[in-house]
Design a protein around this motif. Sequence first.
Motif, PDB file in Angstrom:
ATOM      1  N   LYS A  91       0.807  -1.225   0.000  1.00 52.19           N
ATOM      2  CA  LYS A  91       0.000   0.000   0.000  1.00 52.19           C
ATOM      3  C   LYS A  91       0.839   1.272   0.000  1.00 52.19           C
ATOM      4  O   LYS A  91       0.484   2.247  -0.640  1.00 52.19           O
ATOM      5  N   ASN A  92       1.938   1.258   0.724  1.00 55.26           N
ATOM      6  CA  ASN A  92       2.725   2.477   0.905  1.00 55.26           C
ATOM      7  C   ASN A  92       3.823   2.661  -0.149  1.00 55.26           C
ATOM      8  O   ASN A  92       4.644   3.553  -0.031  1.00 55.26           O
ATOM      9  N   MET A  93       3.838   1.855  -1.202  1.00 60.33           N
ATOM     10  CA  MET A  93       4.876   1.950  -2.236  1.00 60.33           C
ATOM     11  C   MET A  93       4.542   3.013  -3.267  1.00 60.33           C
ATOM     12  O   MET A  93       3.389   3.147  -3.676  1.00 60.33           O
ATOM     13  N   THR A  94       5.580   3.723  -3.704  1.00 68.16           N
ATOM     14  CA  THR A  94       5.403   4.642  -4.818  1.00 68.16           C
ATOM     15  C   THR A  94       5.371   3.823  -6.108  1.00 68.16           C
ATOM     16  O   THR A  94       5.704   2.636  -6.112  1.00 68.16           O
ATOM     17  N   GLU A  95       5.020   4.472  -7.208  1.00 67.71           N
ATOM     18  CA  GLU A  95       4.971   3.776  -8.494  1.00 67.71           C
ATOM     19  C   GLU A  95       6.353   3.254  -8.888  1.00 67.71           C
ATOM     20  O   GLU A  95       6.486   2.125  -9.375  1.00 67.71           O
ATOM     21  N   LYS A  96       7.385   4.063  -8.665  1.00 68.12           N
ATOM     22  CA  LYS A  96       8.764   3.647  -9.005  1.00 68.12           C
ATOM     23  C   LYS A  96       9.196   2.470  -8.142  1.00 68.12           C
ATOM     24  O   LYS A  96       9.830   1.536  -8.629  1.00 68.12           O
TER      25      LYS A  96
END
Length: 179
Positions: free
Chosen positions: A107-112
């Motif tokens: 959930k807390n991941m950025t797209e990169k």
Amino acid sequence: MEEHIEEFIKGDKKAFDRVYEKYAPSMLVTCRRYTSCRDNAQEILQEAFIKVYENSGKANPELPLGPWIKTITIRTAINMLKRQRKLVLKDNENFFETIAEPFEPEKNMTEKQAELMKILNEMPTGYRTIFNLFVLDNLTHKEIAEYLEISEGTSKSQLTRARDWIKNNLEKKRNDERA
């Protein structure tokens, strides 16, 4: 958080719970980098935090807990890979492609971050492990060789192969997107 380190070192359960709440999400991301299976990553995390709890008295109160916990987590991940015989590194050995489960970003991941994790998820275990240790965890080839009980040359060659693997797969992805 670091103000509770004394209680944590003394084995206080509530202080450990606060440490877990603070560090578990980022350590789960670290675990996911070492295995393509979410269940294995959760198992590594659980085993790592058991070790953190059992060894809380060994933490240095003058140093931040994060790097100490990360070291325990990485060692736990490597030991699990060795136990499962997924991590066998030898000079000039070609790795078989591992079948990775479909990657689901946290959930807390950025797209990169999610894109990098997807690439790592598809990478053969040996390449992924060396890449993680050298590029993402900033270990030297000498330290990697000691961790994994391999030669520095093997570490260097596996890193080169990992980088080539990433480059080839990114190029393939770009070509597929253009088509």
